[in-house]
Design a protein around this motif. Structure first.
Motif, PDB file in Angstrom:
ATOM      1  N   GLY A  90       0.847  -1.200   0.448  1.00  0.00           N
ATOM      2  CA  GLY A  90       0.016  -0.349  -0.290  1.00  0.00           C
ATOM      3  C   GLY A  90       1.483   1.599  -0.079  1.00  0.00           C
ATOM      4  O   GLY A  90       2.307   1.351   0.621  1.00  0.00           O
ATOM      5  N   ALA A  95       0.935   9.991  -2.096  1.00  0.00           N
ATOM      6  CA  ALA A  95       1.477   9.662  -2.749  1.00  0.00           C
ATOM      7  C   ALA A  95       1.561   8.729  -3.955  1.00  0.00           C
ATOM      8  O   ALA A  95       2.333   8.636  -4.666  1.00  0.00           O
ATOM      9  N   GLY A  99       4.544   6.988  -9.201  1.00  0.00           N
ATOM     10  CA  GLY A  99       5.380   4.943  -9.547  1.00  0.00           C
ATOM     11  C   GLY A  99       5.685   4.778  -8.110  1.00  0.00           C
ATOM     12  O   GLY A  99       6.702   3.361  -7.886  1.00  0.00           O
ATOM     13  N   GLY A 126      -5.867  -6.801  -5.321  1.00  0.00           N
ATOM     14  CA  GLY A 126      -7.392  -6.339  -5.656  1.00  0.00           C
ATOM     15  C   GLY A 126      -6.731  -5.533  -7.363  1.00  0.00           C
ATOM     16  O   GLY A 126      -7.611  -6.080  -7.874  1.00  0.00           O
ATOM     17  N   ASP A 129      -5.427  -5.035 -12.268  1.00  0.00           N
ATOM     18  CA  ASP A 129      -4.431  -4.420 -13.948  1.00  0.00           C
ATOM     19  C   ASP A 129      -3.343  -3.610 -13.363  1.00  0.00           C
ATOM     20  O   ASP A 129      -2.176  -3.358 -14.191  1.00  0.00           O
ATOM     21  N   PHE A 130      -3.432  -2.926 -11.685  1.00  0.00           N
ATOM     22  CA  PHE A 130      -1.962  -2.437 -12.103  1.00  0.00           C
ATOM     23  C   PHE A 130      -1.254  -3.577 -11.826  1.00  0.00           C
ATOM     24  O   PHE A 130      -0.056  -3.320 -12.823  1.00  0.00           O
ATOM     25  N   ARG A 133       0.102  -4.487 -15.667  1.00  0.00           N
ATOM     26  CA  ARG A 133       1.007  -3.781 -16.447  1.00  0.00           C
ATOM     27  C   ARG A 133       2.415  -4.038 -15.670  1.00  0.00           C
ATOM     28  O   ARG A 133       3.215  -3.488 -16.507  1.00  0.00           O
TER      29      ARG A 133
HETATM   30  C1  LIG Z   1      -2.014   0.006  -5.596  1.00  0.00           C
HETATM   31  C2  LIG Z   1      -1.450   0.683  -5.559  1.00  0.00           C
HETATM   32  C3  LIG Z   1      -0.019   0.700  -4.458  1.00  0.00           C
HETATM   33  C4  LIG Z   1      -0.258   1.083  -5.852  1.00  0.00           C
HETATM   34  O1  LIG Z   1       1.128   2.421  -5.782  1.00  0.00           O
HETATM   35  P1  LIG Z   1       0.634   3.942  -6.842  1.00  0.00           P
HETATM   36  O2  LIG Z   1       2.216   4.552  -5.774  1.00  0.00           O
HETATM   37  O3  LIG Z   1      -0.091   4.302  -6.913  1.00  0.00           O
HETATM   38  O4  LIG Z   1       1.095   3.500  -7.523  1.00  0.00           O
HETATM   39  P2  LIG Z   1       2.561   3.848  -9.088  1.00  0.00           P
HETATM   40  O5  LIG Z   1       2.012   5.060  -9.078  1.00  0.00           O
HETATM   41  O6  LIG Z   1       3.538   3.256  -9.419  1.00  0.00           O
HETATM   42  O7  LIG Z   1       1.143   3.098 -10.228  1.00  0.00           O
HETATM   43  C5  LIG Z   1       1.704   2.692 -11.790  1.00  0.00           C
HETATM   44  C6  LIG Z   1       0.661   3.041 -13.155  1.00  0.00           C
HETATM   45  O8  LIG Z   1      -0.138   1.417 -12.282  1.00  0.00           O
HETATM   46  C7  LIG Z   1      -1.474   2.508 -12.326  1.00  0.00           C
HETATM   47  N1  LIG Z   1      -2.037   1.474 -11.316  1.00  0.00           N
HETATM   48  C8  LIG Z   1      -2.701   2.935 -10.025  1.00  0.00           C
HETATM   49  N2  LIG Z   1      -3.081   1.833  -8.721  1.00  0.00           N
HETATM   50  C9  LIG Z   1      -3.901   0.816  -9.986  1.00  0.00           C
HETATM   51  C10 LIG Z   1      -5.493   0.849  -9.852  1.00  0.00           C
HETATM   52  N3  LIG Z   1      -5.376  -0.323  -8.635  1.00  0.00           N
HETATM   53  N4  LIG Z   1      -5.440  -0.113 -11.149  1.00  0.00           N
HETATM   54  C11 LIG Z   1      -5.179  -0.126 -12.406  1.00  0.00           C
HETATM   55  N5  LIG Z   1      -4.025   1.068 -12.242  1.00  0.00           N
HETATM   56  C12 LIG Z   1      -3.608   1.408 -11.490  1.00  0.00           C
HETATM   57  C13 LIG Z   1      -1.288   4.187 -12.354  1.00  0.00           C
HETATM   58  O9  LIG Z   1      -2.629   4.615 -12.704  1.00  0.00           O
HETATM   59  C14 LIG Z   1       0.136   4.037 -12.727  1.00  0.00           C
HETATM   60  O10 LIG Z   1      -0.351   4.769 -14.406  1.00  0.00           O
HETATM   61  P3  LIG Z   1       0.720   5.317 -14.800  1.00  0.00           P
HETATM   62  O11 LIG Z   1       2.029   4.824 -15.091  1.00  0.00           O
HETATM   63  O12 LIG Z   1      -0.145   5.483 -16.433  1.00  0.00           O
HETATM   64  O13 LIG Z   1       0.731   6.526 -14.937  1.00  0.00           O
HETATM   65  C15 LIG Z   1      -1.903   1.885  -4.418  1.00  0.00           C
HETATM   66  O14 LIG Z   1      -3.055   2.749  -5.183  1.00  0.00           O
HETATM   67  C16 LIG Z   1      -2.876   1.465  -3.127  1.00  0.00           C
HETATM   68  O15 LIG Z   1      -2.268   1.777  -2.027  1.00  0.00           O
HETATM   69  N6  LIG Z   1      -3.982   0.900  -3.245  1.00  0.00           N
HETATM   70  C17 LIG Z   1      -4.610   0.518  -1.848  1.00  0.00           C
HETATM   71  C18 LIG Z   1      -4.269  -0.481  -1.583  1.00  0.00           C
HETATM   72  C19 LIG Z   1      -4.250  -1.865  -2.480  1.00  0.00           C
HETATM   73  O16 LIG Z   1      -4.722  -1.738  -2.784  1.00  0.00           O
HETATM   74  N7  LIG Z   1      -3.158  -2.537  -2.488  1.00  0.00           N
HETATM   75  C20 LIG Z   1      -3.405  -3.630  -3.105  1.00  0.00           C
HETATM   76  C21 LIG Z   1      -3.353  -4.578  -2.575  1.00  0.00           C
HETATM   77  S1  LIG Z   1      -3.737  -6.386  -3.844  1.00  0.00           S
END
Ligand SMILES: CC(C)(COP(=O)(O)OP(=O)(O)OC[C@H]1O[C@@H](n2cnc3c(N)ncnc32)[C@H](O)[C@@H]1OP(=O)(O)O)[C@@H](O)C(=O)NCCC(=O)NCCS
Length: 153
Positions: A90, A95, A99, A126, A129-130, A133
């Protein structure tokens, strides 16, 4: 939320660790456990705080941090609820989108590769797609609720 399988022999070269834009991504130190668990509980939930404390009990600790100065911005764990599992991870809301989630993911997956795993499982993924990617993740069929079935909250 399904589990995902990540072949660690296909990871992007980028290590994730080090300093970029003033934010350091590095392995956690044991004395930081209280701060990490408090962060996980404040920004996410008690279950994630519990998983952080278990991952922190590894030698070395199975937790990577994103830190700016003295401020913790995010974390990622491995070997918490099961060996070979990535997560939880997370980043604090303010923040996100810079990235850090990607860097934490790659740093932790590379550490798992170094620890001898061939594959990582992203448990109860969760934001599928993240993950898709940023690493070569594939969905594991019939993996929901998986190892979390019947979990107390
Ligand atoms: C998932 C998480 C850790 C990503 O952290 P972040 O620092 O925002 O991620 P990044 O900045 O490295 O993201 C990089 C790319 O992924 C994309 N991305 C981030 N979260 C995403 C999501 N939930 N779904 C799809 N794409 C996502 C961003 O848009 C970004 O795209 P870009 O490079 O084109 O701008 C953060 O959104 C988070 O803490 N979410 C809540 C907790 C959670 O769901 N954790 C995972 C549990 S399994």
């Amino acid at each position: 939320m399904p589990d995902l399988l990540v072949p660690l022999y296909k990871l992007p070269q980028e290590p994730g660790t080090g300093v970029e834009n003033g934010v350091t991504v590095r392995r956690a130190l044991a004395p930081e456990m209280h701060a990490i668990c408090a962060f996980a509980q404040k920004h996410f939930n008690k279950g994630w705080a519990s998983e952080c404390s278990v991952a922190m009990a590894g030698r070395p600790p199975g937790v990577y941090l994103a830190v700016e100065g003295k401020t913790l911005l995010g974390f990622a764990c491995y070997d918490a609820t099961a060996r070979g599992f990535f997560g939880p991870t997370g980043v604090s809301k303010a923040a996100r989108g810079k990235g850090l989630g990607r860097r934490l993911l790659l740093a932790t997956l590379h550490a798992m590769r170094e620890a001898g795993y061939g594959y990582a499982v992203i448990g109860g993924a969760g934001p599928v797609d993240f993950y898709r990617r940023h690493c070569p993740a594939i969905e594991i069929p019939d993996s929901e609720p998986g190892i979390y079935e019947g979990m107390l909250r």
